[in-house]
Design a protein around this motif. Structure first.
Motif, mmCIF file in Angstrom:
data_model
loop_
_atom_site.group_PDB
_atom_site.id
_atom_site.type_symbol
_atom_site.label_atom_id
_atom_site.label_comp_id
_atom_site.label_asym_id
_atom_site.label_seq_id
_atom_site.Cartn_x
_atom_site.Cartn_y
_atom_site.Cartn_z
ATOM 1 N N LEU A 1 26.192 42.600 49.136
ATOM 2 C CA LEU A 1 27.126 42.528 48.004
ATOM 3 C C LEU A 1 26.963 41.261 47.174
ATOM 4 O O LEU A 1 27.071 41.296 45.942
ATOM 5 N N ALA A 2 26.700 40.145 47.817
ATOM 6 C CA ALA A 2 26.633 38.869 47.106
ATOM 7 C C ALA A 2 25.209 38.485 46.714
ATOM 8 O O ALA A 2 25.001 37.403 46.155
ATOM 9 N N ARG A 3 24.229 39.350 46.967
ATOM 10 C CA ARG A 3 22.833 39.020 46.711
ATOM 11 C C ARG A 3 22.473 39.324 45.253
ATOM 12 O O ARG A 3 21.736 40.272 44.942
ATOM 13 N N ALA A 4 23.019 38.542 44.330
ATOM 14 C CA ALA A 4 22.735 38.711 42.905
ATOM 15 C C ALA A 4 23.139 37.435 42.185
ATOM 16 O O ALA A 4 24.028 36.702 42.638
ATOM 17 N N ASP A 5 22.471 37.174 41.069
ATOM 18 C CA ASP A 5 22.769 35.959 40.308
ATOM 19 C C ASP A 5 24.048 36.098 39.493
ATOM 20 O O ASP A 5 24.819 35.157 39.382
ATOM 21 N N ARG A 6 24.258 37.283 38.916
ATOM 22 C CA ARG A 6 25.444 37.494 38.081
ATOM 23 C C ARG A 6 26.261 38.628 38.684
ATOM 24 O O ARG A 6 26.071 39.789 38.374
ATOM 25 N N VAL A 7 27.150 38.257 39.590
ATOM 26 C CA VAL A 7 27.960 39.235 40.305
ATOM 27 C C VAL A 7 29.392 38.734 40.362
ATOM 28 O O VAL A 7 29.637 37.515 40.403
ATOM 29 N N VAL A 8 30.353 39.661 40.343
ATOM 30 C CA VAL A 8 31.760 39.285 40.376
ATOM 31 C C VAL A 8 32.521 40.348 41.163
ATOM 32 O O VAL A 8 32.121 41.520 41.214
ATOM 33 N N PHE A 9 33.604 39.930 41.782
ATOM 34 C CA PHE A 9 34.409 40.811 42.619
ATOM 35 C C PHE A 9 35.834 40.838 42.083
ATOM 36 O O PHE A 9 36.514 39.807 42.060
ATOM 37 N N ALA A 10 36.259 42.007 41.634
ATOM 38 C CA ALA A 10 37.569 42.170 41.014
ATOM 39 C C ALA A 10 38.581 42.644 42.046
ATOM 40 O O ALA A 10 38.257 43.413 42.951
ATOM 41 N N ALA A 11 39.823 42.171 41.888
ATOM 42 C CA ALA A 11 40.896 42.583 42.790
ATOM 43 C C ALA A 11 42.226 42.564 42.050
ATOM 44 O O ALA A 11 42.468 41.701 41.200
ATOM 45 N N VAL A 12 43.079 43.514 42.379
ATOM 46 C CA VAL A 12 44.458 43.542 41.894
ATOM 47 C C VAL A 12 45.356 43.265 43.080
ATOM 48 O O VAL A 12 45.279 43.962 44.098
ATOM 49 N N ARG A 13 46.178 42.243 42.942
ATOM 50 C CA ARG A 13 47.103 41.862 44.014
ATOM 51 C C ARG A 13 48.534 41.946 43.485
ATOM 52 O O ARG A 13 48.868 41.273 42.504
ATOM 53 N N PRO A 14 49.419 42.736 44.106
ATOM 54 C CA PRO A 14 50.802 42.834 43.641
ATOM 55 C C PRO A 14 51.549 41.503 43.675
ATOM 56 O O PRO A 14 52.444 41.252 42.873
ATOM 57 N N ALA A 15 51.153 40.647 44.626
ATOM 58 C CA ALA A 15 51.786 39.333 44.748
ATOM 59 C C ALA A 15 50.693 38.290 44.905
ATOM 60 O O ALA A 15 49.657 38.558 45.530
ATOM 61 N N PRO A 16 50.877 37.085 44.320
ATOM 62 C CA PRO A 16 49.870 36.031 44.459
ATOM 63 C C PRO A 16 49.570 35.748 45.933
ATOM 64 O O PRO A 16 50.482 35.535 46.736
ATOM 65 N N GLY A 17 48.285 35.791 46.281
ATOM 66 C CA GLY A 17 47.887 35.545 47.652
ATOM 67 C C GLY A 17 48.044 36.736 48.567
ATOM 68 O O GLY A 17 47.674 36.668 49.746
ATOM 69 N N GLY A 18 48.595 37.834 48.063
ATOM 70 C CA GLY A 18 48.781 39.027 48.881
ATOM 71 C C GLY A 18 47.511 39.841 49.008
ATOM 72 O O GLY A 18 46.497 39.565 48.359
ATOM 73 N N ALA A 19 47.566 40.863 49.831
ATOM 74 C CA ALA A 19 46.406 41.731 50.023
ATOM 75 C C ALA A 19 46.148 42.541 48.762
ATOM 76 O O ALA A 19 47.082 42.968 48.083
ATOM 77 N N PRO A 20 44.894 42.778 48.429
ATOM 78 C CA PRO A 20 44.589 43.562 47.225
ATOM 79 C C PRO A 20 44.909 45.038 47.418
ATOM 80 O O PRO A 20 44.817 45.566 48.527
ATOM 81 N N VAL A 21 45.276 45.687 46.310
ATOM 82 C CA VAL A 21 45.521 47.128 46.333
ATOM 83 C C VAL A 21 44.436 47.872 45.568
ATOM 84 O O VAL A 21 44.400 49.106 45.587
ATOM 85 N N ALA A 22 43.551 47.127 44.902
ATOM 86 C CA ALA A 22 42.404 47.727 44.212
ATOM 87 C C ALA A 22 41.307 46.687 44.138
ATOM 88 O O ALA A 22 41.579 45.496 43.900
ATOM 89 N N VAL A 23 40.056 47.123 44.366
ATOM 90 C CA VAL A 23 38.914 46.217 44.291
ATOM 91 C C VAL A 23 37.751 46.938 43.618
ATOM 92 O O VAL A 23 37.704 48.168 43.562
ATOM 93 N N ALA A 24 36.816 46.150 43.127
ATOM 94 C CA ALA A 24 35.573 46.691 42.569
ATOM 95 C C ALA A 24 34.577 45.553 42.446
ATOM 96 O O ALA A 24 34.956 44.381 42.356
ATOM 97 N N ARG A 25 33.298 45.902 42.429
ATOM 98 C CA ARG A 25 32.217 44.930 42.282
ATOM 99 C C ARG A 25 31.480 45.193 40.980
ATOM 100 O O ARG A 25 31.206 46.347 40.629
#
Length: 250
Positions: A150-174
């Motif tokens: 997943l991290a083996r790229a020069d321009r890569v980012v990991f998106a996440a939606v968290r209902p509360a700051p620092g909480g577990a994500p409810v949606a992710v994407a790369r």
């Protein structure tokens, strides 16, 4: 996004996608590419069949089989588009099992205005996937093995939606940008939060990030049997570029 024809053919787009989902171990076999990543995902643990392997197909199958067996992996190949039909037929004759089709969808990217919230949902972008990101995406795999791909790229980012700051994500994407293409993968929404716009939000955030990276096109893969996702992407303006499937040695 509007419907338009991709500027790349099947083999070239698959090579772009391979550079955006790189296995820790890669080795060419003529025009094919052998890839191994400890069993994490089919794309990173099969031979990409594009072009000529430089030897008769039965001999190429023997090389692929030996290469993967030596790594404790089931030998497999990824067969994209019509150019791979001859190889697929040869492997079928040797008893290699066929998987379902995977659709490769593409669309042109349109820039989004800076500073405008994506559907009103805050999306966090990070340079690497945290443990909770991985837990939502694939709780069944070793985090180290997953990060190696997943991290083996020069321009890569990991998106996440968290209902509360620092909480577990409810949606992710790369998202990964290769040349001027955004590759979207690992789109996962927790079941209790589906149909609330969070999946659309992470897609929008990745689009904006990629435009800032100079991308003009986007591709993603979706299983042929995933009717809800196919309908969602169709409404978003994605069109089918080609299909691929895997064949696995008996």
């Amino acid at each position: 996004m509007g419907q338009s024809r991709s500027p790349l053919g099947v083999a070239d787009l698959e090579r772009v996608a391979t550079r955006g989902w790189r296995a820790p171990e890669e080795e060419p076999l003529g025009g094919w590419l052998l890839r191994a990543a400890g069993g994490f995902t089919g794309r990173a643990n099969t031979a990409l069949v594009t072009g000529d392997p430089g030897r008769p197909l039965p001999e190429a199958a023997e090389v692929v089989t030996a290469w993967y067996r030596a790594r404790g992996l089931r030998p497999g190949v990824q067969l994209p588009g019509v150019q791979s039909r001859a190889a697929g037929a040869a492997l079928a004759g040797l008893g290699w099992e066929r998987s379902e089709d995977v659709l490769v969808l593409t669309a042109p990217l349109a820039p989004a205005p800076d500073g405008v919230p994506v559907d009103g949902v805050p999306v966090e972008l990070a340079p690497s996937p945290g443990d909770d990101w991985l837990a939502l995406y694939r709780a069944d795999v070793d985090p180290g093995t997953a990060r190696a791909v997943l991290a083996r790229a020069d321009r890569v980012v990991f998106a996440a939606v968290r209902p509360a700051p620092g909480g577990a994500p409810v949606a992710v994407a790369r998202g990964v940008v290769t040349d001027d293409w955004l590759g979207v993968s690992a789109v996962t929404v927790a079941e209790a939060h589906r149909r609330r716009g969070v999946g659309t939000a992470v897609m929008g955030a990745l689009t904006r990030w990629a435009v800032g990276q100079g991308a003009h096109w986007v591709y993603l893969q979706v299983s042929a049997s995933n009717a809800p996702a196919r309908a969602l992407y169709r409404r978003a303006g994605y069109v089918e570029h080609h299909r691929y499937h895997y064949r696995w040695a008996p």
